[in-house]
Enzyme design. Structure first.
Site, PDB file in Angstrom:
ATOM      1  N   TYR A 144       0.850  -1.191   0.000  1.00 16.30           N
ATOM      2  CA  TYR A 144       0.000   0.000   0.000  1.00 16.30           C
ATOM      3  C   TYR A 144       0.883   1.238   0.000  1.00 16.30           C
ATOM      4  O   TYR A 144       1.871   1.300   0.741  1.00 16.30           O
ATOM      5  CB  TYR A 144      -0.888   0.010   1.247  1.00 16.30           C
ATOM      6  CG  TYR A 144      -1.766   1.232   1.402  1.00 16.30           C
ATOM      7  CD1 TYR A 144      -2.824   1.469   0.528  1.00 16.30           C
ATOM      8  CD2 TYR A 144      -1.557   2.144   2.437  1.00 16.30           C
ATOM      9  CE1 TYR A 144      -3.645   2.585   0.679  1.00 16.30           C
ATOM     10  CE2 TYR A 144      -2.379   3.263   2.596  1.00 16.30           C
ATOM     11  CZ  TYR A 144      -3.419   3.478   1.716  1.00 16.30           C
ATOM     12  OH  TYR A 144      -4.227   4.577   1.872  1.00 16.30           O
ATOM     13  N   ASP A 239       9.340   3.070  -0.321  1.00 16.65           N
ATOM     14  CA  ASP A 239       8.284   3.723   0.445  1.00 16.65           C
ATOM     15  C   ASP A 239       8.494   3.335   1.907  1.00 16.65           C
ATOM     16  O   ASP A 239       8.078   2.272   2.355  1.00 16.65           O
ATOM     17  CB  ASP A 239       6.910   3.282  -0.057  1.00 16.65           C
ATOM     18  CG  ASP A 239       5.779   3.957   0.724  1.00 16.65           C
ATOM     19  OD1 ASP A 239       6.073   4.724   1.670  1.00 16.65           O
ATOM     20  OD2 ASP A 239       4.604   3.707   0.389  1.00 16.65           O
ATOM     21  N   LYS A 267       4.233   9.116   8.788  1.00 15.31           N
ATOM     22  CA  LYS A 267       4.048   8.499  10.105  1.00 15.31           C
ATOM     23  C   LYS A 267       5.046   9.015  11.151  1.00 15.31           C
ATOM     24  O   LYS A 267       4.896  10.146  11.598  1.00 15.31           O
ATOM     25  CB  LYS A 267       4.030   6.977   9.948  1.00 15.31           C
ATOM     26  CG  LYS A 267       2.865   6.556   9.018  1.00 15.31           C
ATOM     27  CD  LYS A 267       2.464   5.103   9.037  1.00 15.31           C
ATOM     28  CE  LYS A 267       1.133   4.927   8.331  1.00 15.31           C
ATOM     29  NZ  LYS A 267       1.147   4.246   7.060  1.00 15.31           N
TER      30      LYS A 267
HETATM   31  C1  LIG Z   1       0.468   4.708   5.751  1.00 15.07           C
HETATM   32  C2  LIG Z   1       1.197   4.495   4.501  1.00 15.07           C
HETATM   33  C3  LIG Z   1       1.050   5.354   3.398  1.00 15.07           C
HETATM   34  C4  LIG Z   1       0.028   6.456   3.364  1.00 15.07           C
HETATM   35  O1  LIG Z   1       0.274   7.444   4.316  1.00 15.07           O
HETATM   36  P1  LIG Z   1      -0.940   8.428   4.739  1.00 15.07           P
HETATM   37  O2  LIG Z   1      -0.281   9.398   5.659  1.00 15.07           O
HETATM   38  O3  LIG Z   1      -1.961   7.559   5.379  1.00 15.07           O
HETATM   39  O4  LIG Z   1      -1.429   9.059   3.501  1.00 15.07           O
HETATM   40  C5  LIG Z   1       1.864   5.166   2.299  1.00 15.07           C
HETATM   41  N1  LIG Z   1       2.769   4.171   2.271  1.00 15.07           N
HETATM   42  C6  LIG Z   1       2.923   3.323   3.292  1.00 15.07           C
HETATM   43  C7  LIG Z   1       3.960   2.254   3.199  1.00 15.07           C
HETATM   44  C8  LIG Z   1       2.142   3.442   4.434  1.00 15.07           C
HETATM   45  O5  LIG Z   1       2.288   2.556   5.433  1.00 15.07           O
END
Ligand SMILES: *Cc1c(COP(=O)(O)O)cnc(C)c1O
Length: 427
Positions: A144, A239, A267
């Protein structure tokens, strides 16, 4: 357990907010029951509106590595808030956080702050396309990267949990250039490069998958992605929105010593406030406006309030001793749950990298989405409910990561393992 206030709030919320929540997995649909409305957090604990206390392993889905309402984080926010929350003009804290992030991840030579992980990945992909003058991108099944249109293809827990293969509203043309490979499978990546020579701009990957539950990279997988992208002139994007500061204080790129071209963060980097970032090689980042032609902007980007929380949180986890402690805490939890499951005769696959973990109710070792999805969701739901009844707040889906913070001490871990023993015995 009395949750009557949560029940009536949820009823009202559902008339005002779709599904009663502002992000789908919060609704508990994958585990049954109904979400708890939270009044406050303190260290490792959450308190719901009915006054029940829980040990929290969600931690706002990762960001709160120093626990809820850490005094130093709150003080930093308070001090800055008194001077104004956003200026829409550069401020010194952006420079401070940029330098601090580069201490943790020396591979990042330039960085741009945004407001969420979604914005970070969306922007990094636009940048990779601008830099390579190619359109296609590769993502992995079960990973994701936020909810941008081009990435809502086989996209991990939130989407999978709801059983939406793709989201309606995403035009077919938007995802036509999004290619999907299998996590931990370099052959599936090679096949795509063979099929689309000189057309693939980037590979984006969660270097430790976290959004299908925690799935570590197989030996050689990340190195392989590095070699393939270098050979093919494509951009490698890690990511690290979830893994950054979580699988190692320097992220997966430090833990596995593989250097991506671009990194996305979110995060933890915001210390509990909304922050995202993308950064990497200077040569690529210099294409970002106004240094270069790739447009990306944000009204509240880099605001001092968010920067101050990020700086305070990162400073708190800077010491090697702090990191070691975090790693040990998570290790004890991992071992405790594994041994409780084996005592209860329940087959599980316990995965962990640094402070991220998942208990898969499965006999199959999870290496990609195909081996993950066979996990027993019904059994997980029962485990989740039993843990909750024993005061342990886990992520309400089989396909999510759990997290520990610096506030999860020995006593808290021991109480959690006790609860797990009881819950597993009752399954
Ligand atoms: C949480 C997450 C996102 C999205 O971040 P948001 O702040 O919720 O938009 C993208 N990539 C990864 C790997 C994530 O865990």
């Amino acid at each position: 357990m009395n949750i009557s206030k949560s029940i009536s709030l949820f009823q009202e919320a559902q008339t005002l907010i779709p599904g009663g929540v502002d992000s789908p997995v919060r609704a508990f649909r994958a585990v049954g029951g109904q979400p708890l409305f939270i009044e406050r957090g303190d260290g490792a604990y959450l308190f719901d509106v009915d006054g029940n206390r829980y040990i929290d392993y969600v931690l706002s889905w990762g960001p709160l590595i120093t626990g809820h309402a850490h005094p130093q984080v709150i003080e930093a926010i308070r001090e800055v808030a008194l001077k104004g929350t956003s200026f829409g003009a550069p401020s010194p804290l952006e420079v401070d956080l940029a330098k601090l992030v580069m201490e943790f991840m020396p591979n990042i030579e330039m960085i741009r702050f945004v407001n969420s992980g979604t914005e970070a990945t969306m922007s990094a992909l636009r940048l990779a396309r601008a830099y390579t003058k190619r359109d296609k991108i590769i993502k992995f099944d079960g990973c994701y990267h936020g909810h941008a249109d081009l990435l809502l293809v086989q996209a991990g827990s939130g989407v999978i949990t709801l059983g939406l293969p793709d989201s309606p509203g995403v035009p077919a043309n938007t995802v036509i250039d999004t290619l999907v490979a299998d996590f931990n499978n370099l052959d599936s990546v090679e096949a795509l490069f063979k099929k689309y020579p000189d057309q693939i701009a980037a590979i984006i990957v969660e270097p430790v998958a976290g959004n299908m539950g925690v799935v570590p990279p197989a030996h050689g997988f990340l190195e392989g992605l590095r070699a393939i992208t270098s050979r093919e002139g494509a951009v490698l994007i890690f990511d690290e929105v979830m893994t950054g500061f979580r699988v190692h204080k320097g992220g997966a790129q430090t833990l596995y010593n593989v250097k991506p071209d671009l990194t996305t963060l979110g995060k933890v980097i915001g210390g509990g406030l909304p922050v995202g970032a993308y950064g990497g090689k200077r040569e690529i980042m210099m294409m970002v406006a106004p240094a270069g032609p790739m447009y990306q902007a944000g009204t509240l980007s880099g605001n001092p309030l968010a920067m101050s929380a990020g700086i305070a949180a990162l400073n708190l986890i800077k010491g090697d001793d702090v990191w070691e402690q975090l790693d040990q805490t998570a290790g004890k939890l991992e071992a405790g749950i594994a041994s409780a499951a084996s005592k209860a005769g329940i087959p599980i696959q316990q995965t962990r990298v640094g402070t991220m973990f998942t208990t898969f109710f499965s006999e199959t070792q999870p290496v990609d989405w195909n081996t993950v999805k066979v996990a027993d969701k019904v059994r997980f739901g029962k485990f989740f409910q039993a843990m909750l009844a024993n005061g342990i707040y886990l992520a309400p889906s089989q396909f999510e990561a759990g997290f520990v913070s610096t506030m999860h001490d020995e006593k808290i871990i021991a109480a959690t393992i006790d609860a797990a023993e009881k819950a597993l015995k009752g399954l």
